[in-house]
Design an enzyme around this catalytic site. Structure first.
Site, PDB file in Angstrom:
ATOM      1  N   ASN A 181       0.852  -1.198   0.000  1.00 36.45           N
ATOM      2  CA  ASN A 181       0.000   0.000   0.000  1.00 36.45           C
ATOM      3  C   ASN A 181       0.885   1.243   0.000  1.00 36.45           C
ATOM      4  O   ASN A 181       2.111   1.135  -0.034  1.00 36.45           O
ATOM      5  CB  ASN A 181      -0.947  -0.030   1.204  1.00 36.45           C
ATOM      6  CG  ASN A 181      -0.178  -0.075   2.502  1.00 36.45           C
ATOM      7  OD1 ASN A 181       0.507   0.868   2.862  1.00 36.45           O
ATOM      8  ND2 ASN A 181      -0.255  -1.199   3.206  1.00 36.45           N
ATOM      9  N   ASP A 230      -4.461  -6.760   5.216  1.00 29.80           N
ATOM     10  CA  ASP A 230      -5.412  -7.692   5.831  1.00 29.80           C
ATOM     11  C   ASP A 230      -5.354  -9.064   5.157  1.00 29.80           C
ATOM     12  O   ASP A 230      -5.762 -10.059   5.751  1.00 29.80           O
ATOM     13  CB  ASP A 230      -6.831  -7.129   5.719  1.00 29.80           C
ATOM     14  CG  ASP A 230      -7.024  -5.962   6.688  1.00 29.80           C
ATOM     15  OD1 ASP A 230      -6.456  -6.016   7.787  1.00 29.80           O
ATOM     16  OD2 ASP A 230      -7.723  -4.988   6.322  1.00 29.80           O
ATOM     17  N   LYS A 278       9.373 -16.894 -10.332  1.00 29.91           N
ATOM     18  CA  LYS A 278       8.597 -15.791 -10.909  1.00 29.91           C
ATOM     19  C   LYS A 278       7.398 -16.343 -11.685  1.00 29.91           C
ATOM     20  O   LYS A 278       7.570 -17.265 -12.494  1.00 29.91           O
ATOM     21  CB  LYS A 278       9.525 -14.998 -11.834  1.00 29.91           C
ATOM     22  CG  LYS A 278       8.958 -13.708 -12.306  1.00 29.91           C
ATOM     23  CD  LYS A 278       9.971 -12.976 -13.176  1.00 29.91           C
ATOM     24  CE  LYS A 278       9.242 -11.951 -14.009  1.00 29.91           C
ATOM     25  NZ  LYS A 278       9.978 -11.573 -15.193  1.00 29.91           N
ATOM     26  N   PRO A 310      -2.992 -12.389  10.031  1.00 33.72           N
ATOM     27  CA  PRO A 310      -3.348 -12.209  11.437  1.00 33.72           C
ATOM     28  C   PRO A 310      -3.573 -10.732  11.717  1.00 33.72           C
ATOM     29  O   PRO A 310      -2.969  -9.871  11.067  1.00 33.72           O
ATOM     30  CB  PRO A 310      -2.102 -12.707  12.179  1.00 33.72           C
ATOM     31  CG  PRO A 310      -0.979 -12.616  11.187  1.00 33.72           C
ATOM     32  CD  PRO A 310      -1.609 -12.803   9.828  1.00 33.72           C
ATOM     33  N   ASP A 311      -4.462 -10.422  12.641  1.00 36.70           N
ATOM     34  CA  ASP A 311      -4.650  -9.037  13.071  1.00 36.70           C
ATOM     35  C   ASP A 311      -3.652  -8.787  14.203  1.00 36.70           C
ATOM     36  O   ASP A 311      -3.847  -9.221  15.338  1.00 36.70           O
ATOM     37  CB  ASP A 311      -6.091  -8.817  13.548  1.00 36.70           C
ATOM     38  CG  ASP A 311      -6.355  -7.350  13.840  1.00 36.70           C
ATOM     39  OD1 ASP A 311      -5.437  -6.663  14.339  1.00 36.70           O
ATOM     40  OD2 ASP A 311      -7.475  -6.882  13.564  1.00 36.70           O
ATOM     41  N   PHE A 337      -4.147   3.012  14.819  1.00 37.41           N
ATOM     42  CA  PHE A 337      -4.627   3.976  13.839  1.00 37.41           C
ATOM     43  C   PHE A 337      -5.781   3.321  13.082  1.00 37.41           C
ATOM     44  O   PHE A 337      -5.829   2.094  12.975  1.00 37.41           O
ATOM     45  CB  PHE A 337      -3.518   4.336  12.847  1.00 37.41           C
ATOM     46  CG  PHE A 337      -2.678   5.501  13.273  1.00 37.41           C
ATOM     47  CD1 PHE A 337      -1.821   5.388  14.354  1.00 37.41           C
ATOM     48  CD2 PHE A 337      -2.751   6.717  12.592  1.00 37.41           C
ATOM     49  CE1 PHE A 337      -1.039   6.461  14.760  1.00 37.41           C
ATOM     50  CE2 PHE A 337      -1.975   7.800  12.985  1.00 37.41           C
ATOM     51  CZ  PHE A 337      -1.119   7.671  14.067  1.00 37.41           C
ATOM     52  N   LYS A 382     -12.877  -0.587  15.889  1.00 40.81           N
ATOM     53  CA  LYS A 382     -11.495  -1.093  15.989  1.00 40.81           C
ATOM     54  C   LYS A 382     -10.924  -0.832  17.389  1.00 40.81           C
ATOM     55  O   LYS A 382     -10.172  -1.645  17.911  1.00 40.81           O
ATOM     56  CB  LYS A 382     -10.613  -0.432  14.926  1.00 40.81           C
ATOM     57  CG  LYS A 382     -10.923  -0.952  13.528  1.00 40.81           C
ATOM     58  CD  LYS A 382     -10.147  -0.255  12.420  1.00 40.81           C
ATOM     59  CE  LYS A 382     -10.616  -0.742  11.058  1.00 40.81           C
ATOM     60  NZ  LYS A 382     -10.034  -0.035   9.924  1.00 40.81           N
ATOM     61  N   LYS A 419      -9.788  -4.320  19.108  1.00 44.80           N
ATOM     62  CA  LYS A 419      -8.338  -4.516  19.257  1.00 44.80           C
ATOM     63  C   LYS A 419      -7.881  -4.193  20.681  1.00 44.80           C
ATOM     64  O   LYS A 419      -6.678  -4.177  20.953  1.00 44.80           O
ATOM     65  CB  LYS A 419      -7.594  -3.660  18.227  1.00 44.80           C
ATOM     66  CG  LYS A 419      -7.865  -4.117  16.785  1.00 44.80           C
ATOM     67  CD  LYS A 419      -7.333  -3.137  15.740  1.00 44.80           C
ATOM     68  CE  LYS A 419      -7.946  -3.370  14.369  1.00 44.80           C
ATOM     69  NZ  LYS A 419      -7.123  -4.141  13.460  1.00 44.80           N
TER      70      LYS A 419
HETATM   71  O1  PMT Z   1       2.992   6.165   6.503  1.00 44.68           O
HETATM   72  P1  PMT Z   1       2.281   7.409   6.008  1.00 44.68           P
HETATM   73  O2  PMT Z   1       2.462   7.607   4.532  1.00 44.68           O
HETATM   74  O3  PMT Z   1       2.631   8.624   6.829  1.00 44.68           O
HETATM   75  O4  PMT Z   1       0.715   7.166   6.184  1.00 44.68           O
HETATM   76  C1  PMT Z   1       0.146   7.152   7.441  1.00 44.68           C
HETATM   77  C2  PMT Z   1      -1.000   6.125   7.549  1.00 44.68           C
HETATM   78  C3  PMT Z   1      -2.141   6.522   6.644  1.00 44.68           C
HETATM   79  C4  PMT Z   1      -0.487   4.721   7.157  1.00 44.68           C
HETATM   80  C5  PMT Z   1      -1.438   6.129   9.064  1.00 44.68           C
HETATM   81  O5  PMT Z   1      -1.917   7.411   9.386  1.00 44.68           O
HETATM   82  C6  PMT Z   1      -2.500   5.094   9.336  1.00 44.68           C
HETATM   83  O6  PMT Z   1      -3.689   5.330   9.221  1.00 44.68           O
HETATM   84  N1  PMT Z   1      -2.071   3.863   9.722  1.00 44.68           N
HETATM   85  C7  PMT Z   1      -2.957   2.677   9.912  1.00 44.68           C
HETATM   86  C8  PMT Z   1      -3.174   1.994   8.593  1.00 44.68           C
HETATM   87  C9  PMT Z   1      -4.047   0.766   8.742  1.00 44.68           C
HETATM   88  O7  PMT Z   1      -3.601  -0.325   8.509  1.00 44.68           O
HETATM   89  O8  PMT Z   1      -5.245   1.016   9.201  1.00 44.68           O
HETATM   90  P2  PMT Z   1      -6.405  -0.087   9.449  1.00 44.68           P
HETATM   91  O9  PMT Z   1      -7.611   0.703   9.765  1.00 44.68           O
HETATM   92  O10 PMT Z   1      -6.436  -1.054   8.305  1.00 44.68           O
HETATM   93  O11 PMT Z   1      -5.882  -0.882  10.719  1.00 44.68           O
HETATM   94  C10 PMT Z   1      -6.263  -0.518  12.049  1.00 44.68           C
HETATM   95  C11 PMT Z   1      -5.123  -0.808  13.010  1.00 44.68           C
HETATM   96  O12 PMT Z   1      -4.866  -2.217  13.060  1.00 44.68           O
HETATM   97  C12 PMT Z   1      -3.828  -0.147  12.669  1.00 44.68           C
HETATM   98  O13 PMT Z   1      -3.202   0.269  13.854  1.00 44.68           O
HETATM   99  C13 PMT Z   1      -3.011  -1.263  11.987  1.00 44.68           C
HETATM  100  O14 PMT Z   1      -1.606  -1.104  12.227  1.00 44.68           O
HETATM  101  C14 PMT Z   1      -3.539  -2.503  12.676  1.00 44.68           C
HETATM  102  N2  PMT Z   1      -3.608  -3.719  11.843  1.00 44.68           N
HETATM  103  C15 PMT Z   1      -4.358  -3.778  10.710  1.00 44.68           C
HETATM  104  C16 PMT Z   1      -4.458  -4.956   9.994  1.00 44.68           C
HETATM  105  C17 PMT Z   1      -3.766  -6.107  10.475  1.00 44.68           C
HETATM  106  N3  PMT Z   1      -3.836  -7.251   9.813  1.00 44.68           N
HETATM  107  N4  PMT Z   1      -3.033  -6.034  11.594  1.00 44.68           N
HETATM  108  C18 PMT Z   1      -2.954  -4.869  12.290  1.00 44.68           C
HETATM  109  O15 PMT Z   1      -2.272  -4.801  13.318  1.00 44.68           O
END
Ligand code: PMT
Length: 406
Positions: free
Chosen positions: A210, A279, A289, A306-307, A325, A339, A343
């Site tokens: 991403n 995710d 390849k 995994p989360d 975040f 979330k 979490k």
């Molecule tokens: O790096 P930059 O370019 O500065 O951009 C910043 C950002 C947009 C990446 C940042 O501000 C941000 O929003 N980060 C979280 C991105 C994210 O994965 O969001 P989410 O809503 O999908 O996940 C929620 C939370 O669970 C996050 O803390 C994430 O780290 C965590 N997560 C998500 C999926 C997963 N499988 N495991 C996780 O731990």
């Protein structure tokens, strides 16, 4: 912040960012500080000493040893007077002089003589910032306890894009305030920050990922470091320079992140997860390849990752503060609150990543801090400023938890 009567010496060196230092003086004066400006000769080519004299309401010392006539004190008087000595902008040249102990003008002489805490705000072209000599000078200065703020990344005056832009005056003034008010409020705290994007491999040369640049996570790591924390950064793919003065652990995929977090999280006080974690990952990671096959379609089968944040929430230790975040494109608050609960977080920083100036790969962000006490919507601000705001809120939450358990 009240800095009434505090003595700040500001060294201004010759860079285009010198004009921004005028705002540093105004802001400090507004907070009640006495500001004394020393300019190098090159700095006077960018901004007139009169500007600083007018804003500071004090004589401005330039690189000559001839102090102003009405300033009848010895030439290193400002070294003694300073409660904090700030160099902003700090060119590669002044950093090199400081590292080598060269004292060949008023600024370098006063810097060498001072016993005050020194804060430098580097500003230079990316090539100069990444040059081995500058890296070494920065290392030496850090080792001696010189504090650094920035540089930020972005478009530079020379047209290059990268690290080298002086931090915003507001952030510099906040850092000065923290130094003056003993604001090492994270001293003794272990803070783990995740940053950047995971990469989920399809084959040896291709992956799903991403747009995360690492800017948000690194800004938090730098702010925590500047506030005295022992910082560990677990980072995926990033497009900006790595922060200094922190422990760095690279990871690639969500599964790697999971393994690292399970090992590192138990002995942290604060865990802030800004990484953009996939995710889903390809069900099969081909060892060779992937070749074009007959037909015009290739169907990828993905399986859920995994989360990590949820797993960290499940093993949380008493006294830990967990922050996540939420990167959303719709239903920001509902999704983020869900979330927060699922979490087991103490706070979630919700950003609508569709807004201009917010989310991925921007220098600014627009976020709301959501806790179980409520939601605070914040205006657009630099990621560094937001980082400090997040850290302030964590301090508040920790104090509240502490007093509840007393
Ligand atoms: O790096 P930059 O370019 O500065 O951009 C910043 C950002 C947009 C990446 C940042 O501000 C941000 O929003 N980060 C979280 C991105 C994210 O994965 O969001 P989410 O809503 O999908 O996940 C929620 C939370 O669970 C996050 O803390 C994430 O780290 C965590 N997560 C998500 C999926 C997963 N499988 N495991 C996780 O731990």
């Amino acid at each position: 912040m009240n800095l009434t009567g505090r003595e700040v010496v500001l060294g201004v060196t010759g860079g285009i960012a010198a004009y921004k230092s005028a705002e540093i003086v105004s802001r400090l004066r507004h907070l009640g500080a006495h500001v004394h400006v020393i300019m190098t000769k090159n700095a006077t080519e960018f901004v007139s000493p009169l500007t600083f004299r007018t804003l500071s309401a004090n004589p401005v010392v330039t690189d000559t040893f001839a102090a102003p006539e009405y300033w009848n004190v010895e030439h290193v008087a400002l070294a003694k007077l300073a409660e904090v000595f700030v160099v902003a902008p700090a060119t590669a040249n002044i950093l090199a002089k400081m590292a080598a102990g060269i004292a060949d003008d008023m600024l370098s002489t006063t810097l060498l003589a001072t016993k005050a805490p020194i804060l430098v705000a580097p500003a230079m072209n990316t090539g100069m910032w990444t040059a081995p000599a500058t890296r070494e000078n920065i290392r030496i200065l850090r080792e001696r306890g010189v504090r650094m703020i920035g540089p930020d990344s972005g478009m530079l005056a020379c047209g290059d894009e990268g690290a080298g832009r002086m931090s915003e005056p507001e952030a510099i003034v906040e850092e000065i305030g923290r130094i003056l008010t003993g604001g090492k409020d994270y001293a003794g705290k272990r803070v783990l920050v995740t940053a950047g994007a995971t990469r989920e491999r399809l084959d040896p040369v291709r992956f799903l990922t991403n747009d995360s640049s690492g800017k948000m996570g690194f800004a938090i790591a730098q702010a925590a470091r500047d506030r005295g924390a022992d910082v560990t950064v677990v980072y995926g793919s990033v497009s900006v320079p790595l922060p200094e003065g922190v422990r760095l652990i690279p990871v690639e995929s969500a599964t790697d992140l999971m393994d690292t977090m399970m090992k590192k999280c138990p002995d942290q006080d604060v865990i802030i997860q800004a990484a953009a974690v996939a995710d889903y990952r390809p069900e099969i990671r081909e060892s060779e390849k992937i070749k074009k096959k007959g037909g015009d379609r290739l169907v990828l089968s993905l399986v859920q990752n995994p989360d990590v944040a949820r797993a960290v929430g499940e093993i949380r230790k008493p006294g830990q503060t967990l922050v996540g975040f939420a990167a959303e494109t719709e239903h920001l608050y509902d999704n983020a609150r869900r979330k927060l609960d699922s979490k087991n977080l103490d706070m979630i920083v919700a950003n609508d990543v569709t807004l201009p100036g917010a989310g991925f790969n921007t220098d600014t962000n627009i976020a709301a801090l959501i806790t179980r006490d409520g939601t605070e919507e914040l205006p657009i601000q630099t990621k560094r400023k937001l980082a400090d705001r997040i850290l302030d809120e964590i301090i508040r939450l920790r104090k509240k938890d502490q007093s509840a358990s007393d």
